[in-house]
Motif scaffolding. Structure first.
Motif, PDB file in Angstrom:
ATOM      1  N   THR A 119       0.832  -1.206   0.000  1.00  0.00           N
ATOM      2  CA  THR A 119       0.000   0.000   0.000  1.00  0.00           C
ATOM      3  C   THR A 119       0.864   1.252   0.000  1.00  0.00           C
ATOM      4  O   THR A 119       0.664   2.151  -0.813  1.00  0.00           O
ATOM      5  CB  THR A 119      -0.906   0.014   1.246  1.00  0.00           C
ATOM      6  OG1 THR A 119      -0.105  -0.246   2.402  1.00  0.00           O
ATOM      7  CG2 THR A 119      -1.989  -1.037   1.118  1.00  0.00           C
ATOM      8  N   ALA A 120       1.821   1.294   0.892  1.00  0.00           N
ATOM      9  CA  ALA A 120       2.723   2.445   0.957  1.00  0.00           C
ATOM     10  C   ALA A 120       3.608   2.475  -0.290  1.00  0.00           C
ATOM     11  O   ALA A 120       3.698   3.487  -0.983  1.00  0.00           O
ATOM     12  CB  ALA A 120       3.578   2.371   2.218  1.00  0.00           C
ATOM     13  N   ASP A 121       4.248   1.377  -0.576  1.00  0.00           N
ATOM     14  CA  ASP A 121       5.116   1.270  -1.749  1.00  0.00           C
ATOM     15  C   ASP A 121       4.578   0.171  -2.655  1.00  0.00           C
ATOM     16  O   ASP A 121       4.658  -1.005  -2.331  1.00  0.00           O
ATOM     17  CB  ASP A 121       6.552   0.952  -1.293  1.00  0.00           C
ATOM     18  CG  ASP A 121       7.520   0.978  -2.458  1.00  0.00           C
ATOM     19  OD1 ASP A 121       7.076   0.798  -3.614  1.00  0.00           O
ATOM     20  OD2 ASP A 121       8.713   1.188  -2.221  1.00  0.00           O
ATOM     21  N   LYS A 122       3.999   0.599  -3.764  1.00  0.00           N
ATOM     22  CA  LYS A 122       3.323  -0.378  -4.618  1.00  0.00           C
ATOM     23  C   LYS A 122       4.272  -1.292  -5.387  1.00  0.00           C
ATOM     24  O   LYS A 122       3.834  -2.205  -6.080  1.00  0.00           O
ATOM     25  CB  LYS A 122       2.402   0.359  -5.603  1.00  0.00           C
ATOM     26  CG  LYS A 122       1.205   1.001  -4.942  1.00  0.00           C
ATOM     27  CD  LYS A 122       0.388   1.795  -5.953  1.00  0.00           C
ATOM     28  CE  LYS A 122      -0.658   2.652  -5.235  1.00  0.00           C
ATOM     29  NZ  LYS A 122      -1.196   3.702  -6.122  1.00  0.00           N
ATOM     30  N   ARG A 123       5.572  -1.004  -5.285  1.00  0.00           N
ATOM     31  CA  ARG A 123       6.513  -1.912  -5.939  1.00  0.00           C
ATOM     32  C   ARG A 123       6.664  -3.194  -5.134  1.00  0.00           C
ATOM     33  O   ARG A 123       6.988  -4.235  -5.662  1.00  0.00           O
ATOM     34  CB  ARG A 123       7.888  -1.241  -6.074  1.00  0.00           C
ATOM     35  CG  ARG A 123       7.907  -0.105  -7.058  1.00  0.00           C
ATOM     36  CD  ARG A 123       9.210   0.628  -6.964  1.00  0.00           C
ATOM     37  NE  ARG A 123       9.445   1.132  -5.609  1.00  0.00           N
ATOM     38  CZ  ARG A 123      10.539   1.789  -5.242  1.00  0.00           C
ATOM     39  NH1 ARG A 123      11.504   2.029  -6.101  1.00  0.00           N
ATOM     40  NH2 ARG A 123      10.672   2.225  -4.011  1.00  0.00           N
ATOM     41  N   GLU A 124       6.430  -3.071  -3.850  1.00  0.00           N
ATOM     42  CA  GLU A 124       6.638  -4.223  -2.982  1.00  0.00           C
ATOM     43  C   GLU A 124       5.468  -5.203  -3.030  1.00  0.00           C
ATOM     44  O   GLU A 124       4.326  -4.811  -3.267  1.00  0.00           O
ATOM     45  CB  GLU A 124       6.838  -3.758  -1.536  1.00  0.00           C
ATOM     46  CG  GLU A 124       8.085  -2.938  -1.315  1.00  0.00           C
ATOM     47  CD  GLU A 124       8.206  -2.469   0.128  1.00  0.00           C
ATOM     48  OE1 GLU A 124       7.178  -2.443   0.838  1.00  0.00           O
ATOM     49  OE2 GLU A 124       9.330  -2.125   0.530  1.00  0.00           O
ATOM     50  N   ARG A 125       5.808  -6.481  -2.794  1.00  0.00           N
ATOM     51  CA  ARG A 125       4.773  -7.501  -2.621  1.00  0.00           C
ATOM     52  C   ARG A 125       4.851  -7.976  -1.182  1.00  0.00           C
ATOM     53  O   ARG A 125       5.933  -8.339  -0.717  1.00  0.00           O
ATOM     54  CB  ARG A 125       5.005  -8.686  -3.560  1.00  0.00           C
ATOM     55  CG  ARG A 125       5.065  -8.335  -5.023  1.00  0.00           C
ATOM     56  CD  ARG A 125       3.787  -7.686  -5.516  1.00  0.00           C
ATOM     57  NE  ARG A 125       4.100  -6.566  -6.386  1.00  0.00           N
ATOM     58  CZ  ARG A 125       4.277  -6.654  -7.699  1.00  0.00           C
ATOM     59  NH1 ARG A 125       4.140  -7.810  -8.288  1.00  0.00           N
ATOM     60  NH2 ARG A 125       4.574  -5.593  -8.409  1.00  0.00           N
ATOM     61  N   HIS A 126       3.739  -7.955  -0.520  1.00  0.00           N
ATOM     62  CA  HIS A 126       3.706  -8.457   0.847  1.00  0.00           C
ATOM     63  C   HIS A 126       3.166  -9.881   0.852  1.00  0.00           C
ATOM     64  O   HIS A 126       2.122 -10.155   0.264  1.00  0.00           O
ATOM     65  CB  HIS A 126       2.854  -7.534   1.717  1.00  0.00           C
ATOM     66  CG  HIS A 126       3.436  -6.164   1.843  1.00  0.00           C
ATOM     67  ND1 HIS A 126       4.396  -5.849   2.763  1.00  0.00           N
ATOM     68  CD2 HIS A 126       3.223  -5.033   1.127  1.00  0.00           C
ATOM     69  CE1 HIS A 126       4.748  -4.579   2.627  1.00  0.00           C
ATOM     70  NE2 HIS A 126       4.047  -4.060   1.642  1.00  0.00           N
TER      71      HIS A 126
END
Lengths: 165, 165
Positions: B97-104
């Motif tokens: 959400t904060a950084d859309k590049r990341e996958r949680h």
DNA sequence: CTTGGAATGTCAACAAAGCTGACGTATTGT
DNA sequence: ACAATACGTCAGCTTTGTTGACATTCCAAG
């Protein structure tokens, strides 16, 4: 033998404690193999070669079958490793005298040189860890590791130790 | 029960002592992974899947990059594992959400079920070893393992522990 | 003496899990 | 606007494990 009951033991075997032990094993094993791995990466060898070299060095004259039992891999897998080591002149495979079906394995001069190089690195790390933790910790370390082994492997572990006196 | 000589530091760090420690690590690690390996062998997964599942379970919502750093493998290697886990519905990969590049990453119900199955087996062995060795031995075990880790890994190890309180 | 089984080696095919290198796509931060 | 970051993916390679099949050599029991 340790008092298994006590106030502290309520916390002692929580899943969280066990999980930390599991992760400690994971990270520590990485460190444990890191130094030899770095050395091996510079040549055409891997961890499997290291293991073979280690146990041949440990029990010179051991047979292929014995090595198979210790390492717990298939003969095909071990054979591939042994072949390269023999071809490269690090290991000598000699037909058995009593039983000529057996091959007795030992390191050549060159093989011993590599063994020393690898185990020096690994021992250095082990020594540092032992020193940092202290004698009592080492005793505990060994006790837990031995308890963690499969029974067969524990037997082999002791067998190797005894034969080394 | 092997007396790991307590007071005498002359004998304490012989190469033979260190070698026994090295072999104990080798055999113990085999035991350590044996139970999960048996379970994994019945499905299309391996040890790499187990490691991914473990650390995702440990830190739900962790990112791919974080996992890469913990596991110490390349993203290609991890991706192959992660892809199958996501495809099979064991892991959920959600855009940050904060950084859309990341996958949680987090485990699904099914993923958690497998995680429990695997870690139950591993914890059972660890618990048995801890019980057999006793609390003091466990403390020493942990101290030596921590001292054996690479500094970066030790840092990560502590980081994970702290974040778990 | 023959024969069964054990110990070893080898060929082939395959899988898991690591690696490098290159490239693409969002997204973010400067 | 542009560089860097996070992630994914394709392609190819290596190590190390696995099965299965088969040959050889030799010991030992019938």
């Amino acid at each position: 033998m340790p008092e298994v009951q006590g106030g502290e033991n309520l916390l002692f075997l929580t899943d969280e404690q066990l999980r930390q032990g599991i992760e400690a094993m994971f990270f520590a094993y990485r460190g444990f193999t890191a130094d030899p791995d770095r050395i091996l990466a510079t040549m055409a060898y891997g961890r499997a070669h290291h293991r073979a070299i280690h146990f041949i060095s440990r029990s010179p004259g051991t047979t292929v079958n014995n090595l198979l039992n210790i390492l717990g891999v298939t003969k095909q897998s071990l054979n591939r490793v042994l072949r390269t080591l023999v071809e490269d002149g690090l290991v000598e495979s000699r037909v058995g005298t009593a039983d000529k079906r057996e091959r007795h394995l030992k390191l050549t001069e060159e093989g011993e040189a590599l063994e020393r190089k690898l185990s020096d690195a690994q021992r250095a790390r082990m020594r540092a860890a032992y020193r940092a933790a202290g004698p009592e910790a080492v005793s505990g370390f060994r006790q837990v590791l031995e308890a963690m082994m499969d029974p067969e492997m524990r037997r082999r572990y002791y067998t190797i130790r005894e034969s080394e006196v």
